[in-house]
Design a protein around this motif. Structure first.
Motif, PDB file in Angstrom:
ATOM      1  N   SER A   1       0.816  -1.220   0.000  1.00 37.33           N
ATOM      2  CA  SER A   1       0.000   0.000   0.000  1.00 37.33           C
ATOM      3  C   SER A   1       0.847   1.267   0.000  1.00 37.33           C
ATOM      4  O   SER A   1       0.341   2.346  -0.285  1.00 37.33           O
ATOM      5  CB  SER A   1      -0.954   0.001   1.196  1.00 37.33           C
ATOM      6  OG  SER A   1      -0.236   0.119   2.414  1.00 37.33           O
TER       7      SER A   1
ATOM      8  N   CYS B   1      -9.048  -0.696   3.515  1.00 37.39           N
ATOM      9  CA  CYS B   1      -9.015   0.584   4.228  1.00 37.39           C
ATOM     10  C   CYS B   1      -8.099   1.607   3.563  1.00 37.39           C
ATOM     11  O   CYS B   1      -8.298   2.816   3.736  1.00 37.39           O
ATOM     12  CB  CYS B   1      -8.561   0.377   5.676  1.00 37.39           C
ATOM     13  SG  CYS B   1      -9.696  -0.625   6.670  1.00 37.39           S
ATOM     14  N   VAL B   2      -7.092   1.154   2.855  1.00 38.17           N
ATOM     15  CA  VAL B   2      -6.114   2.084   2.283  1.00 38.17           C
ATOM     16  C   VAL B   2      -6.136   2.111   0.762  1.00 38.17           C
ATOM     17  O   VAL B   2      -5.524   2.983   0.143  1.00 38.17           O
ATOM     18  CB  VAL B   2      -4.679   1.747   2.769  1.00 38.17           C
ATOM     19  CG1 VAL B   2      -4.560   1.988   4.251  1.00 38.17           C
ATOM     20  CG2 VAL B   2      -4.292   0.314   2.421  1.00 38.17           C
TER      21      VAL B   2
ATOM     22  N   VAL C   1      -1.525   0.859  14.461  1.00 32.56           N
ATOM     23  CA  VAL C   1      -2.222   1.527  13.371  1.00 32.56           C
ATOM     24  C   VAL C   1      -3.679   1.076  13.397  1.00 32.56           C
ATOM     25  O   VAL C   1      -3.975  -0.099  13.623  1.00 32.56           O
ATOM     26  CB  VAL C   1      -1.575   1.216  12.000  1.00 32.56           C
ATOM     27  CG1 VAL C   1      -1.634  -0.267  11.672  1.00 32.56           C
ATOM     28  CG2 VAL C   1      -2.238   2.016  10.890  1.00 32.56           C
TER      29      VAL C   1
ATOM     30  N   MET D   1      -7.156   1.551  11.013  1.00 28.39           N
ATOM     31  CA  MET D   1      -7.638   2.020   9.717  1.00 28.39           C
ATOM     32  C   MET D   1      -9.122   1.695   9.563  1.00 28.39           C
ATOM     33  O   MET D   1      -9.602   0.694  10.098  1.00 28.39           O
ATOM     34  CB  MET D   1      -6.844   1.367   8.590  1.00 28.39           C
ATOM     35  CG  MET D   1      -5.348   1.621   8.683  1.00 28.39           C
ATOM     36  SD  MET D   1      -4.395   0.981   7.292  1.00 28.39           S
ATOM     37  CE  MET D   1      -4.418  -0.781   7.609  1.00 28.39           C
TER      38      MET D   1
ATOM     39  N   LYS E   1     -11.678   6.033   5.070  1.00 26.20           N
ATOM     40  CA  LYS E   1     -10.294   5.999   4.574  1.00 26.20           C
ATOM     41  C   LYS E   1      -9.352   6.720   5.556  1.00 26.20           C
ATOM     42  O   LYS E   1      -8.427   7.418   5.161  1.00 26.20           O
ATOM     43  CB  LYS E   1     -10.194   6.620   3.176  1.00 26.20           C
ATOM     44  CG  LYS E   1     -10.837   5.764   2.079  1.00 26.20           C
ATOM     45  CD  LYS E   1     -10.099   4.441   1.900  1.00 26.20           C
ATOM     46  CE  LYS E   1     -10.642   3.618   0.730  1.00 26.20           C
ATOM     47  NZ  LYS E   1     -11.878   2.923   1.019  1.00 26.20           N
ATOM     48  N   THR E   2      -9.641   6.546   6.835  1.00 29.48           N
ATOM     49  CA  THR E   2      -8.803   7.136   7.885  1.00 29.48           C
ATOM     50  C   THR E   2      -7.728   6.141   8.287  1.00 29.48           C
ATOM     51  O   THR E   2      -7.988   4.950   8.455  1.00 29.48           O
ATOM     52  CB  THR E   2      -9.652   7.497   9.126  1.00 29.48           C
ATOM     53  OG1 THR E   2     -10.728   8.344   8.721  1.00 29.48           O
ATOM     54  CG2 THR E   2      -8.815   8.214  10.163  1.00 29.48           C
ATOM     55  N   HIS E   3      -6.523   6.655   8.469  1.00 27.91           N
ATOM     56  CA  HIS E   3      -5.368   5.844   8.852  1.00 27.91           C
ATOM     57  C   HIS E   3      -4.729   6.537  10.056  1.00 27.91           C
ATOM     58  O   HIS E   3      -4.086   7.564   9.914  1.00 27.91           O
ATOM     59  CB  HIS E   3      -4.403   5.789   7.656  1.00 27.91           C
ATOM     60  CG  HIS E   3      -3.163   4.991   7.895  1.00 27.91           C
ATOM     61  ND1 HIS E   3      -2.701   4.042   7.011  1.00 27.91           N
ATOM     62  CD2 HIS E   3      -2.263   4.995   8.904  1.00 27.91           C
ATOM     63  CE1 HIS E   3      -1.583   3.516   7.469  1.00 27.91           C
ATOM     64  NE2 HIS E   3      -1.297   4.089   8.603  1.00 27.91           N
TER      65      HIS E   3
ATOM     66  N   GLU F   1      -2.237   6.445  13.454  1.00 27.45           N
ATOM     67  CA  GLU F   1      -1.165   5.775  14.179  1.00 27.45           C
ATOM     68  C   GLU F   1      -1.224   6.213  15.638  1.00 27.45           C
ATOM     69  O   GLU F   1      -1.350   7.406  15.927  1.00 27.45           O
ATOM     70  CB  GLU F   1       0.200   6.121  13.576  1.00 27.45           C
ATOM     71  CG  GLU F   1       0.417   5.456  12.222  1.00 27.45           C
ATOM     72  CD  GLU F   1       1.861   5.531  11.760  1.00 27.45           C
ATOM     73  OE1 GLU F   1       2.760   5.528  12.636  1.00 27.45           O
ATOM     74  OE2 GLU F   1       2.078   5.605  10.545  1.00 27.45           O
TER      75      GLU F   1
END
Length: 325
Positions: free
Chosen positions: A203, A231-232, A301, A303, A308-310, A312
């Motif tokens: 990704s 998700c990504v 992480v 997600m 589409k939130t990522h 950390e």
């Protein structure tokens, strides 16, 4: 609750706590060469945390099937029972061997989605191929030889094939695959274990150096990786290796009637999916657990496909007693 409905966003922090606990437990014995001990500690810690999760959860990807796994088996119900009906895919310790040897990319992993949104697959092998976002649909295809896939990827990326790197599990069964990809001119990054991380690495090729994932790995890891990739962004295909009558019978009990079906990313995970992973050992994706005299530090992480939130999360846990080490 259908696959089109949204998950409660409060579950994002709840499942982060689940993987943090499992990762810390596994990390407490990493590098000691005892895979079973590390896995059991992760399972026990994850199960304890899942007990307080405010959902009516059903494990569709777990530590194995009921006769093989005493806890966190496929079909087991978890959570408080008070809340939405959800599918849960999990691997308390993805990369047991690399944890036991204190090598990179061991993770604790979980995905949660509305009931019926994650592929309910038996614990068998799966042929897999995956790339990250930014490519036209169909750039990869399990039906094509590996050589054609890496050449097509290079064309779409606009680079010579020599600048493409494929991630493959280092197994004798992949000898021909490795030879074919090298003959095409692409590079290979061999990994000892942990193909969930391997797929996720596609990704972000600029960060990880991985453009494509290929090879045969576990079906449970395939579904978890699909949940993360959803998700990504990206593309993935998988085909279950149902090469015995017993495996086909087990698959049929889970509703799988076509043993040769090629599953797309959205066949394996769809709708609003929340995925979380905490590093056990250091890796390309996450740092491993750190133990200090007064605290424990984790890197997680989280997600979510719907937004589409990522995120950390670098956490410092000063109350070490909550991990019951």
């Amino acid at each position: 609750m259908g696959s089109t409905e949204r998950m409660d966003r409060g579950l994002t922090i709840e499942i982060a706590r689940v993987v943090e606990a499992a990762a810390v437990a596994a990390a407490s014995v990493r590098g000691r060469g005892d895979e079973k001990a590390a896995d059991q500690k992760a399972v026990d810690a994850m199960r304890a945390q899942l007990g307080s999760l405010p959902v009516d959860g059903r494990i569709v990807i777990g530590e194995g099937e009921r006769d093989e796994a005493p806890m966190l088996y496929i079909g087991e119900t978890v959570g408080t029972g008070q809340g939405p009906g959800v599918d849960i895919a999990l691997d308390p310790l993805e990369g047991t061997t690399v944890c036991a040897k204190n090598l990179p990319n061991s993770l604790s992993v979980i995905a949660i989605a509305a009931r019926g949104s994650l592929l309910n697959a038996p614990d068998v092998y799966m042929d897999k191929i995956a790339v990250g976002p930014g490519y036209p649909e169909g750039v990869i295809d399990l039906a094509r030889p590996a050589r054609e896939n890496v050449l097509a990827l290079a064309r779409e990326k606009g680079v010579p094939v020599g600048e493409i790197t494929a991630c493959i599990l280092d197994r004798p069964r992949h000898a021909q695959l490795i030879e074919e990809i090298r003959a095409a001119g692409a590079a290979i990054r061999l990994i000892g274990d942990g193909d969930v991380a391997g797929v996720i690495h596609t990704s972000d090729p600029e960060e990880t150096g991985i453009d494509i994932y290929l090879g045969i790995g576990g079906a449970p890891e395939g579904v978890l990786a699909a949940a993360a990739l959803l998700c990504v962004g990206g593309q993935m295909q998988g085909r279950l290796r149902l090469d015995t009558l017993d495996k086909r019978a087990r698959a049929e009990t889970m509703g799988i009637t076509d043993p040769n079906r090629v599953y797309t990313l959205n066949d394996m995970a769809r709708g609003d999916v929340i995925f979380a992973a905490t590093g056990v050992t250091d890796g390309n994706l996450l740092d491993g657990v750190r133990f200090y005299r007064d605290r424990i530090e984790t890197h997680t992480v989280v997600m979510r496909s719907a937004t589409k939130t990522h995120r950390e999360i670098r956490a410092r846990h000063y109350d070490r007693s909550k991990f019951a080490l």
